[in-house]
Write a protein that holds these residues in place. Sequence first.
Motif, PDB file in Angstrom:
ATOM      1  N   THR A  83       7.064 -32.503 -90.049  1.00 40.39           N
ATOM      2  CA  THR A  83       7.020 -33.057 -88.478  1.00 40.39           C
ATOM      3  C   THR A  83       6.456 -34.534 -88.738  1.00 40.39           C
ATOM      4  O   THR A  83       6.746 -35.162 -87.962  1.00 40.39           O
ATOM      5  CB  THR A  83       6.079 -32.536 -87.520  1.00 40.39           C
ATOM      6  OG1 THR A  83       4.686 -32.035 -88.173  1.00 40.39           O
ATOM      7  CG2 THR A  83       6.644 -31.020 -87.490  1.00 40.39           C
ATOM      8  N   SER A  84       5.846 -34.829 -89.823  1.00 44.99           N
ATOM      9  CA  SER A  84       5.375 -36.328 -89.753  1.00 44.99           C
ATOM     10  C   SER A  84       6.624 -37.160 -89.749  1.00 44.99           C
ATOM     11  O   SER A  84       6.395 -38.520 -89.890  1.00 44.99           O
ATOM     12  CB  SER A  84       4.708 -36.506 -91.120  1.00 44.99           C
ATOM     13  OG  SER A  84       5.228 -36.661 -92.311  1.00 44.99           O
ATOM     14  N   ARG A  85       7.964 -36.489 -90.246  1.00 43.49           N
ATOM     15  CA  ARG A  85       8.911 -37.501 -90.390  1.00 43.49           C
ATOM     16  C   ARG A  85       9.709 -37.648 -88.974  1.00 43.49           C
ATOM     17  O   ARG A  85      10.607 -38.448 -88.807  1.00 43.49           O
ATOM     18  CB  ARG A  85      10.272 -36.934 -91.118  1.00 43.49           C
ATOM     19  CG  ARG A  85       9.755 -36.631 -92.468  1.00 43.49           C
ATOM     20  CD  ARG A  85      10.544 -35.989 -93.365  1.00 43.49           C
ATOM     21  NE  ARG A  85      11.765 -36.520 -93.301  1.00 43.49           N
ATOM     22  CZ  ARG A  85      12.202 -37.735 -94.574  1.00 43.49           C
ATOM     23  NH1 ARG A  85      11.313 -37.552 -95.554  1.00 43.49           N
ATOM     24  NH2 ARG A  85      13.445 -38.196 -94.583  1.00 43.49           N
ATOM     25  N   LEU A  86       9.309 -36.880 -87.779  1.00 43.64           N
ATOM     26  CA  LEU A  86       9.796 -37.025 -86.406  1.00 43.64           C
ATOM     27  C   LEU A  86       9.497 -38.537 -85.918  1.00 43.64           C
ATOM     28  O   LEU A  86       8.299 -39.052 -85.973  1.00 43.64           O
ATOM     29  CB  LEU A  86       9.075 -36.110 -85.467  1.00 43.64           C
ATOM     30  CG  LEU A  86       9.570 -34.635 -85.731  1.00 43.64           C
ATOM     31  CD1 LEU A  86       8.504 -33.663 -85.099  1.00 43.64           C
ATOM     32  CD2 LEU A  86      11.157 -34.376 -85.606  1.00 43.64           C
ATOM     33  N   SER A  87      10.326 -39.143 -85.241  1.00 42.28           N
ATOM     34  CA  SER A  87      10.100 -40.647 -84.716  1.00 42.28           C
ATOM     35  C   SER A  87       9.351 -40.384 -83.330  1.00 42.28           C
ATOM     36  O   SER A  87       9.218 -39.159 -82.836  1.00 42.28           O
ATOM     37  CB  SER A  87      11.408 -41.259 -84.481  1.00 42.28           C
ATOM     38  OG  SER A  87      11.923 -40.949 -83.247  1.00 42.28           O
ATOM     39  N   PRO A  88       8.761 -41.400 -82.808  1.00 45.83           N
ATOM     40  CA  PRO A  88       7.913 -41.141 -81.473  1.00 45.83           C
ATOM     41  C   PRO A  88       8.920 -40.908 -80.427  1.00 45.83           C
ATOM     42  O   PRO A  88       8.522 -40.107 -79.590  1.00 45.83           O
ATOM     43  CB  PRO A  88       7.510 -42.819 -81.387  1.00 45.83           C
ATOM     44  CG  PRO A  88       7.074 -43.184 -82.574  1.00 45.83           C
ATOM     45  CD  PRO A  88       8.312 -42.731 -83.562  1.00 45.83           C
ATOM     46  N   HIS A  89      10.050 -41.421 -80.635  1.00 41.99           N
ATOM     47  CA  HIS A  89      11.228 -41.070 -79.570  1.00 41.99           C
ATOM     48  C   HIS A  89      11.244 -39.399 -79.773  1.00 41.99           C
ATOM     49  O   HIS A  89      11.584 -38.980 -78.577  1.00 41.99           O
ATOM     50  CB  HIS A  89      12.647 -41.728 -79.665  1.00 41.99           C
ATOM     51  CG  HIS A  89      13.798 -41.360 -79.150  1.00 41.99           C
ATOM     52  ND1 HIS A  89      13.815 -41.508 -77.665  1.00 41.99           N
ATOM     53  CD2 HIS A  89      14.807 -40.432 -79.071  1.00 41.99           C
ATOM     54  CE1 HIS A  89      14.796 -41.003 -76.889  1.00 41.99           C
ATOM     55  NE2 HIS A  89      15.523 -40.103 -78.161  1.00 41.99           N
ATOM     56  N   ALA A  90      11.510 -38.873 -80.855  1.00 35.12           N
ATOM     57  CA  ALA A  90      11.626 -37.481 -80.931  1.00 35.12           C
ATOM     58  C   ALA A  90      10.704 -36.858 -80.343  1.00 35.12           C
ATOM     59  O   ALA A  90      10.875 -35.730 -79.606  1.00 35.12           O
ATOM     60  CB  ALA A  90      12.066 -37.314 -82.538  1.00 35.12           C
ATOM     61  N   LEU A  91       9.305 -37.248 -80.914  1.00 34.76           N
ATOM     62  CA  LEU A  91       8.154 -36.395 -80.075  1.00 34.76           C
ATOM     63  C   LEU A  91       8.219 -36.354 -78.762  1.00 34.76           C
ATOM     64  O   LEU A  91       8.055 -35.393 -77.940  1.00 34.76           O
ATOM     65  CB  LEU A  91       7.131 -37.152 -80.792  1.00 34.76           C
ATOM     66  CG  LEU A  91       6.633 -36.964 -82.195  1.00 34.76           C
ATOM     67  CD1 LEU A  91       5.400 -37.930 -82.753  1.00 34.76           C
ATOM     68  CD2 LEU A  91       6.466 -35.328 -82.495  1.00 34.76           C
TER      69      LEU A  91
END
Length: 143
Positions: A83-91
């Motif tokens: 989950t560290s690969r998720l962008s702020p937009h995805a989160l």
Amino acid sequence: MSAAVWNALRNVDDPEYPGISVVDMGMISNVTITGSTAQVEFLPTFSGCPALAFIETDIRTAVLGVDGINQVEVTHRHGIWDTSRLSPHALQVMKKNFTIAVAPGGCPRCGAELQLQSEFGPVRCRAIYRCESCVEAVEVMRR
């Protein structure tokens, strides 16, 4: 041309999360252009994902739409997605549109503490929690 390929990939949504691209999900590790061939390095969220063939088809279709690209090779990157690969937009979209939190974290609705209800969610990468405050059922992505 590499920037155009990346832009095309930003229009490929993860089928499970409409509005979140494979780029924002952190599934695209690298793009290499050699002549008219684009090689896209892809890291699935988990190896048993039933949507892999759909995602790869969408990647090929999007990249073939880029001027000058006549062939697309999608390769799987070795490694483990987390989950560290998720962008702020995805989160943000996961929180707002899907009531999904990313462990560790609080309720995406009110921020209160979550209590585990079931290790087994609707898909292998998520568990079910319940918010102690607003009583919302919350899916939590595992790292």
